[in-house]
Design an enzyme around this catalytic site. Structure first.
Site, PDB file in Angstrom:
ATOM      1  N   GLU A 286       0.838  -1.194   0.000  1.00 48.06           N
ATOM      2  CA  GLU A 286       0.000   0.000   0.000  1.00 48.06           C
ATOM      3  C   GLU A 286       0.878   1.251   0.000  1.00 48.06           C
ATOM      4  O   GLU A 286       1.836   1.352   0.765  1.00 48.06           O
ATOM      5  CB  GLU A 286      -0.894  -0.016   1.249  1.00 48.06           C
ATOM      6  CG  GLU A 286      -1.735   1.230   1.445  1.00 48.06           C
ATOM      7  CD  GLU A 286      -2.398   1.274   2.812  1.00 48.06           C
ATOM      8  OE1 GLU A 286      -3.318   2.088   2.991  1.00 48.06           O
ATOM      9  OE2 GLU A 286      -1.985   0.488   3.706  1.00 48.06           O
ATOM     10  N   LYS A 354      -9.598   1.942  -2.987  1.00 47.29           N
ATOM     11  CA  LYS A 354      -9.999   1.411  -1.676  1.00 47.29           C
ATOM     12  C   LYS A 354     -11.433   1.817  -1.347  1.00 47.29           C
ATOM     13  O   LYS A 354     -11.791   2.998  -1.405  1.00 47.29           O
ATOM     14  CB  LYS A 354      -9.039   1.912  -0.600  1.00 47.29           C
ATOM     15  CG  LYS A 354      -9.291   1.318   0.781  1.00 47.29           C
ATOM     16  CD  LYS A 354      -8.263   1.828   1.784  1.00 47.29           C
ATOM     17  CE  LYS A 354      -8.504   1.232   3.179  1.00 47.29           C
ATOM     18  NZ  LYS A 354      -7.539   1.745   4.168  1.00 47.29           N
ATOM     19  N   CYS A 404      -5.030  -2.405   2.682  1.00 45.64           N
ATOM     20  CA  CYS A 404      -4.931  -2.187   4.129  1.00 45.64           C
ATOM     21  C   CYS A 404      -5.922  -3.070   4.880  1.00 45.64           C
ATOM     22  O   CYS A 404      -6.000  -4.264   4.636  1.00 45.64           O
ATOM     23  CB  CYS A 404      -5.139  -0.697   4.434  1.00 45.64           C
ATOM     24  SG  CYS A 404      -4.756  -0.214   6.131  1.00 45.64           S
TER      25      CYS A 404
END
Length: 526
Positions: A286, A354, A404
């Protein structure tokens, strides 16, 4: 009524957080305790009145979550810049929130299945209600206030893949259900040793035998499924993939003068495992690229790297989209925490944005309705949530991306798999956690995403843990924390759709509906 003194119940109540803390991943991780850890608390709910059960459950949950989530102090203190007293206050507030569900569990269990006003109430009520109620509350916590389903009890078995294959039937909630049923059945076995018990109650006996049969099915299925899928996966398609753990200092990562050095670190580590020229894909963590790849001069360096090595690259990077322009020249811009796929020719082949952002970390909730929160936007960021779970396609590889802590939400991986993904890729930056238990807990939850959907999972973390998980949950290879590392492995690509992917994800919702139905039935019959 039991003749045990009140202080004994107090010991019982606080024995559960101690045993459960020792069982969960981290410093100790002695998983066999999961089968007995909750029995003392269940015994408390069986005999204490509802209010006392609730208070003791709340206190036990608070103690347990202080132990489980202590790393919050590291996140908001060391990296968030808050003083120690505020960091500890954040931990206390989160532990209080999590312990609310423990208190509610004990309250409802004592009301519906306790003996505080009925000495010979059937123990089978507790045996079956405890797992239904526990899973229902876990499910509720997974979406309430944006959701924080951190380390549900089933995750504690992540290191035992032969015991967790039932996750492809009902998700990790099915494993949690089985563990609670094991604990409540232990309480029933102990309770049935009393000399004045009446074993001629046929319905109770049948319900207890049904509980035993359910556990035999769940764990028997897991053993058989492990062997069947392992053999099938070994005969299927494989692809060689590399992951790189850059171990870039979080304090220096976003400084402009360090970004070229960061790129050089990732390129150097990747090239260490590309010498055999048979790797097809390289995965970086990430925000491994701490700049906007779409408009930064360093984009050409990335293109040179993939072209020279004839590989594809999946990497985390911030991204933006211009959504409009005002007459005065101002532009409306949406910013994303993204993962981009770059093909062997250096061209952008796909982008994932995301979807589940971190509250007060990547966005400020309700900022439109509370203008006084505006200063927080500057300090924590103002990202926009992505909307698509479509896989990123690279020939035979179709990647479902988890950025994440999206790996702790089963629905995101399930949606990607349902859309055709045959590989899951988790890009994360766990440097925030320091050398705590959190990276091990995060890895544990990622393992279940692989098992639920029967997909290999590739994990690239800035400071670890990085590695590879096969479709049955074996951790093929993993890295140490805070060590610059690159790994390459042959990864199975499996296509079969599991029951969980189709509709097994509703298991937790069914438990919640069951609890609501029990409550309504009791109210109507009152």
């Amino acid at each position: 009524m039991t003749k045990l003194p009140q202080r004994v119940f107090l010991v019982y109540g606080f024995l559960t957080p101690l045993l459960l803390g020792l069982a969960m991943p981290g410093r100790v991780g002695f998983w066999p305790l999961l089968f007995v850890a909750l029995a003392p608390l269940l015994h408390v709910c069986l005999f204490l009145p509802p209010k006392k059960s609730c208070l003791l459950g709340f206190a036990a949950g608070f103690l347990y979550h202080l132990f489980l989530l202590y790393w919050i102090v590291i996140v908001v203190g060391r990296y968030g810049g808050l003083p120690l007293y505020l960091s500890f206050a954040a931990l206390v507030l989160l532990a209080l929130y999590m312990s609310f569900f423990w208190g509610l569990f004990c309250l409802l269990l004592s009301i519906f299945a306790g003996r505080s006003w009925h000495r010979e109430r059937s123990i089978s009520t507790l045996v079956w209600l405890a797992p239904v109620l526990w899973v229902a509350l876990d499910y509720l916590r997974s979406f309430l206030f944006s959701g924080f389903p951190w380390m549900d009890i089933g995750y504690g078995l992540y290191s035992q893949p032969r015991l967790i294959q039932a996750a492809d039937l009902g998700g990790h909630h099915a494993v949690s259900f089985a563990l609670l049923l094991s604990n409540s059945l232990l309480v029933a076995i102990i309770d049935r040793q009393r000399s004045n018990v009446r074993w001629n109650i046929r319905m109770e006996r049948r319900l207890l035998l049904l509980a035993c049969g359910f556990l035999v099915f769940i764990f028997g299925y897991s053993f058989l499924r492990y062997d069947v899928v392992s053999r099938a996966v070994s005969r299927g398609l494989h692809s060689k993939i590399a992951v790189v753990q850059g171990n870039v200092n979080q304090a220096e990562k976003w400084t402009p003068e360090k970004k070229e050095q960061t790129v050089a670190t990732y390129v150097r580590l990747a090239e260490e495992v590309l010498d055999q020229r048979d790797t097809e894909l390289v995965v970086w963590p990430e925000t491994a690229l701490p700049f906007y790849l779409q408009s930064d001069p360093l984009a050409s360096r990335i293109a040179q790297f993939v072209i020279a090595n004839n590989i594809w690259l999946l990497t985390g990077t911030p991204a933006y989209t211009i959504t409009g322009t005002h007459p005065d020249g101002r532009r409306d811009v949406d910013y994303f925490n993204a993962a981009v796929l770059i093909d062997a020719g250096g061209r952008l082949a796909g982008q994932y944005q995301k979807q589940h952002l971190v509250p007060f970390g990547e966005y400020v909730p309700l900022k439109k309705y509370m203008p006084f929160l505006s200063p927080l936007v500057v300090s924590v960021g103002d990202f926009t949530a992505g909307q698509s779970s479509a896989p990123l396609v690279m020939g035979k590889i179709r990647m479902g991306v988890l950025v994440c802590f999206e790996s702790i939400f089963p629905e995101i991986a399930r949606a990607s798999t349902g859309a055709g993904a045959n590989l899951l890729a988790n890009l994360t930056n766990d440097a925030w956690y320091g050398r705590s238990s959190a990276p091990y807990q995060s890895m544990a939850m990622s393992v279940f995403r692989a098992v639920e959907n029967k997909r290999s999972l590739v994990r690239a973390a800035n400071t670890g843990i990085s590695g590879f998980v096969d479709p049955v949950g074996n951790i093929i290879k993993s890295t140490e924390l805070f060590v610059p590392t690159a790994l390459a492995r042959q990864v199975p690509l499996w296509e079969e759709e599991t029951i969980f992917t189709r509709n097994g994800y509703l298991f937790g919702a069914c438990c919640l509906c069951g609890v609501v139905a029990i409550f309504l039935f009791r109210r109507r019959g009152a």
